[in-house]
Design a protein around this motif. Structure first.
Motif, PDB file in Angstrom:
ATOM      1  N   ASP A  53       4.003   5.771   4.008  1.00  0.00           N
ATOM      2  CA  ASP A  53       4.775   5.174   5.097  1.00  0.00           C
ATOM      3  C   ASP A  53       3.915   4.387   6.076  1.00  0.00           C
ATOM      4  O   ASP A  53       4.362   3.379   6.638  1.00  0.00           O
ATOM      5  N   ARG A  54       2.698   4.808   6.281  1.00  0.00           N
ATOM      6  CA  ARG A  54       1.828   4.129   7.247  1.00  0.00           C
ATOM      7  C   ARG A  54       0.937   3.068   6.593  1.00  0.00           C
ATOM      8  O   ARG A  54       0.096   2.462   7.249  1.00  0.00           O
ATOM      9  N   GLY A  55       1.112   2.872   5.289  1.00  0.00           N
ATOM     10  CA  GLY A  55       0.409   1.786   4.612  1.00  0.00           C
ATOM     11  C   GLY A  55      -1.047   2.057   4.300  1.00  0.00           C
ATOM     12  O   GLY A  55      -1.804   1.118   4.028  1.00  0.00           O
ATOM     13  N   TYR A  56      -1.448   3.332   4.292  1.00  0.00           N
ATOM     14  CA  TYR A  56      -2.867   3.632   4.049  1.00  0.00           C
ATOM     15  C   TYR A  56      -3.273   3.331   2.607  1.00  0.00           C
ATOM     16  O   TYR A  56      -4.412   2.912   2.351  1.00  0.00           O
ATOM     17  N   PHE A  57      -2.368   3.553   1.661  1.00  0.00           N
ATOM     18  CA  PHE A  57      -2.680   3.194   0.275  1.00  0.00           C
ATOM     19  C   PHE A  57      -2.777   1.672   0.128  1.00  0.00           C
ATOM     20  O   PHE A  57      -3.687   1.159  -0.530  1.00  0.00           O
ATOM     21  N   ALA A  58      -1.848   0.968   0.736  1.00  0.00           N
ATOM     22  CA  ALA A  58      -1.868  -0.498   0.672  1.00  0.00           C
ATOM     23  C   ALA A  58      -3.152  -1.044   1.288  1.00  0.00           C
ATOM     24  O   ALA A  58      -3.736  -2.003   0.781  1.00  0.00           O
ATOM     25  N   ASP A  59      -3.590  -0.427   2.379  1.00  0.00           N
ATOM     26  CA  ASP A  59      -4.833  -0.854   3.032  1.00  0.00           C
ATOM     27  C   ASP A  59      -6.027  -0.730   2.088  1.00  0.00           C
ATOM     28  O   ASP A  59      -7.008  -1.477   2.214  1.00  0.00           O
ATOM     29  N   GLU A  60      -5.945   0.213   1.168  1.00  0.00           N
ATOM     30  CA  GLU A  60      -7.032   0.429   0.213  1.00  0.00           C
ATOM     31  C   GLU A  60      -6.832  -0.375  -1.072  1.00  0.00           C
ATOM     32  O   GLU A  60      -7.577  -0.199  -2.030  1.00  0.00           O
ATOM     33  N   GLY A  61      -5.819  -1.254  -1.093  1.00  0.00           N
ATOM     34  CA  GLY A  61      -5.561  -2.057  -2.283  1.00  0.00           C
ATOM     35  C   GLY A  61      -4.976  -1.265  -3.425  1.00  0.00           C
ATOM     36  O   GLY A  61      -5.196  -1.579  -4.600  1.00  0.00           O
ATOM     37  N   ARG A 246      -9.676   8.392   0.542  1.00  0.00           N
ATOM     38  CA  ARG A 246      -9.769   7.804   1.890  1.00  0.00           C
ATOM     39  C   ARG A 246      -8.387   7.636   2.512  1.00  0.00           C
ATOM     40  O   ARG A 246      -8.188   7.919   3.702  1.00  0.00           O
ATOM     41  N   ALA A 247      -7.422   7.157   1.723  1.00  0.00           N
ATOM     42  CA  ALA A 247      -6.061   6.961   2.237  1.00  0.00           C
ATOM     43  C   ALA A 247      -5.457   8.285   2.685  1.00  0.00           C
ATOM     44  O   ALA A 247      -4.836   8.369   3.760  1.00  0.00           O
ATOM     45  N   LEU A 248      -5.637   9.322   1.888  1.00  0.00           N
ATOM     46  CA  LEU A 248      -5.078  10.630   2.234  1.00  0.00           C
ATOM     47  C   LEU A 248      -5.813  11.257   3.415  1.00  0.00           C
ATOM     48  O   LEU A 248      -5.202  11.957   4.236  1.00  0.00           O
ATOM     49  N   ASN A 249      -7.113  11.013   3.521  1.00  0.00           N
ATOM     50  CA  ASN A 249      -7.864  11.492   4.690  1.00  0.00           C
ATOM     51  C   ASN A 249      -7.301  10.892   5.977  1.00  0.00           C
ATOM     52  O   ASN A 249      -7.161  11.582   7.000  1.00  0.00           O
ATOM     53  N   LYS A 250      -6.981   9.599   5.929  1.00  0.00           N
ATOM     54  CA  LYS A 250      -6.390   8.946   7.104  1.00  0.00           C
ATOM     55  C   LYS A 250      -5.060   9.596   7.455  1.00  0.00           C
ATOM     56  O   LYS A 250      -4.739   9.785   8.633  1.00  0.00           O
ATOM     57  N   ALA A 251      -4.279   9.935   6.431  1.00  0.00           N
ATOM     58  CA  ALA A 251      -2.983  10.570   6.673  1.00  0.00           C
ATOM     59  C   ALA A 251      -3.155  11.938   7.324  1.00  0.00           C
ATOM     60  O   ALA A 251      -2.404  12.289   8.256  1.00  0.00           O
ATOM     61  N   GLU A 259       1.772  15.001  14.974  1.00  0.00           N
ATOM     62  CA  GLU A 259       2.609  15.790  14.075  1.00  0.00           C
ATOM     63  C   GLU A 259       4.109  15.511  14.214  1.00  0.00           C
ATOM     64  O   GLU A 259       4.793  15.369  13.199  1.00  0.00           O
ATOM     65  N   PRO A 260       4.674  15.419  15.426  1.00  0.00           N
ATOM     66  CA  PRO A 260       6.125  15.162  15.506  1.00  0.00           C
ATOM     67  C   PRO A 260       6.540  13.882  14.789  1.00  0.00           C
ATOM     68  O   PRO A 260       7.535  13.866  14.051  1.00  0.00           O
ATOM     69  N   ASP A 261       5.774  12.813  14.984  1.00  0.00           N
ATOM     70  CA  ASP A 261       6.105  11.559  14.314  1.00  0.00           C
ATOM     71  C   ASP A 261       5.866  11.664  12.810  1.00  0.00           C
ATOM     72  O   ASP A 261       6.657  11.166  12.002  1.00  0.00           O
ATOM     73  N   ALA A 262       4.771  12.330  12.427  1.00  0.00           N
ATOM     74  CA  ALA A 262       4.442  12.473  11.002  1.00  0.00           C
ATOM     75  C   ALA A 262       5.537  13.229  10.262  1.00  0.00           C
ATOM     76  O   ALA A 262       5.849  12.913   9.106  1.00  0.00           O
ATOM     77  N   ARG A 263       6.151  14.208  10.908  1.00  0.00           N
ATOM     78  CA  ARG A 263       7.203  15.006  10.264  1.00  0.00           C
ATOM     79  C   ARG A 263       8.364  14.141   9.776  1.00  0.00           C
ATOM     80  O   ARG A 263       9.048  14.497   8.821  1.00  0.00           O
ATOM     81  N   LEU A 264       8.604  13.028  10.442  1.00  0.00           N
ATOM     82  CA  LEU A 264       9.744  12.186  10.071  1.00  0.00           C
ATOM     83  C   LEU A 264       9.577  11.573   8.687  1.00  0.00           C
ATOM     84  O   LEU A 264      10.561  11.155   8.073  1.00  0.00           O
ATOM     85  N   SER A 265       8.344  11.525   8.183  1.00  0.00           N
ATOM     86  CA  SER A 265       8.138  11.035   6.818  1.00  0.00           C
ATOM     87  C   SER A 265       8.763  11.973   5.788  1.00  0.00           C
ATOM     88  O   SER A 265       9.019  11.566   4.649  1.00  0.00           O
TER      89      SER A 265
END
Length: 323
Positions: A53-61, A246-251, A259-265
């Motif tokens: 949802d936050r685009g961390y995978f996309a950021d890593e190509g 790296r993407a999952l570490n960012k997450a 956490e409250p915002d992350a829960r909405l995913s």
């Protein structure tokens, strides 16, 4: 004719050089690497959901190919066979059991743990139930996940710790989707439940929280489950594997600070409501690969073997892929 061909060739070369110059000026973005991910739709997959949802995978190509697989053994079989690159939200008993058979075909990357402050399971009773503490469970029917030796052992050990004979308790197998109705109908007297069922019971059915179950009485912290990465993936595409980590570490960093915002995913990937996601009684404690202590994994694997949760003793050395 030869002159015309030479002119065309020269123009092509110039066009290529100009194109390269433009790419160099604006930055070249490589084609996305595809990553095949199987996931179970429970909150232990939150790092994956946030990373998407936050685009961390996309950021890593990285281009993600998602497949929903609710059965834990199937998830592990697919990642072991290299048919999946990642398997997300696999419970500790399945991880340990499979690792003993398929050692080296997958590794743990990110994991969730219980601590005394981070509780992920609960004992729930019906509205207006006479059950208000562990002692009241003697001789009662307790609903647990189907064919789940792990849940049975947890509740049994908890009862024994409080001088209650678990032999007098009847364990009833109930899939999560049937647990609320079974409790309401009196088919069971109490449930050993995980979120989101526990929260839905308390919020929507006005069920009674008998107690949160602190599993760290067995080991602190208590390893609950993992995201798994294919051994084939890490060997054949090591750079892509490092980018996944790296993407999952960012997450995980984002979850820890938001956490409250992350829960909405969770809403998109688990089909629970915004209200339930925000009200989950469970807390979140995810560790990155570099933070996971393999000695703790070994101790818990030994405990599982001793209690009959897994059928063979395993060696957890090298179990964690650290990138």
């Amino acid at each position: 004719m030869e002159c015309a061909k030479a002119i065309v060739a020269a123009v092509a070369v110039v066009f290529m050089l100009v194109s390269l110059a433009v790419i160099g000026s604006y930055g070249y973005v490589p084609a996305a690497d595809s990553v095949r991910i199987g996931y179970a739709s429970n909150f232990f997959g939150l790092p994956l959901f946030v990373a998407i949802d936050r685009g961390y995978f996309a950021d890593e190509g990285l281009k993600i190919e998602l497949t929903r697989i609710e059965d834990n053994p199937t998830l592990v079989n697919e990642v072991s066979a290299g048919k999946l690159d990642l398997a997300v939200a696999v419970g500790a008993p399945t991880v340990f059991s499979a690792y003993g058979i398929a050692n080296g075909t997958f590794n743990i990357i990110h994991s969730n743990f219980d601590t005394p402050q981070v509780i992920t399971s609960f004992i729930i009773a019906k509205t207006n139930s006479t059950i208000s503490n562990l002692e009241d469970l003697a001789g009662k029917r307790i609903g647990i996940l189907p064919a789940n030796v792990h849940s049975k052992v947890i509740v049994s050990e908890l009862l024994k710790k409080n001088s209650i004979d678990p032999a007098g308790v009847v364990f009833v197998d109930l899939p999560p989707q049937l647990q609320p109705q079974a409790l309401e109908a009196g088919q069971v007297d109490a449930l050993y439940a995980f979120d989101p069922v526990a929260t839905i019971l308390m919020d929507d059915y006005n069920a009674t929280l008998v107690m949160p179950v602190d599993r760290t009485f067995l080991q602190n912290p208590y390893y609950g489950g993992s995201l798994l990465i294919s051994g084939q993936f890490t060997k054949e595409r090591p750079e892509a594997a490092r980018r996944v980590v790296r993407a999952l570490n960012k997450a995980i960093d984002y979850i820890a600070g938001n956490e409250p915002d992350a829960r909405l995913s969770l809403v998109r990937y688990t089909a629970i409501s915004n209200r339930t996601a925000l009200n989950l009684r469970s807390k979140f404690y995810f560790l990155k690969p570099t933070e996971i202590n393999e000695t703790l994994l070994q101790n818990e694997a030994d405990l599982f073997f001793k209690k009959g949760i897994i059928k063979q003793r395993i060696n957890t050395t090298g179990m964690v892929y650290r990138g």
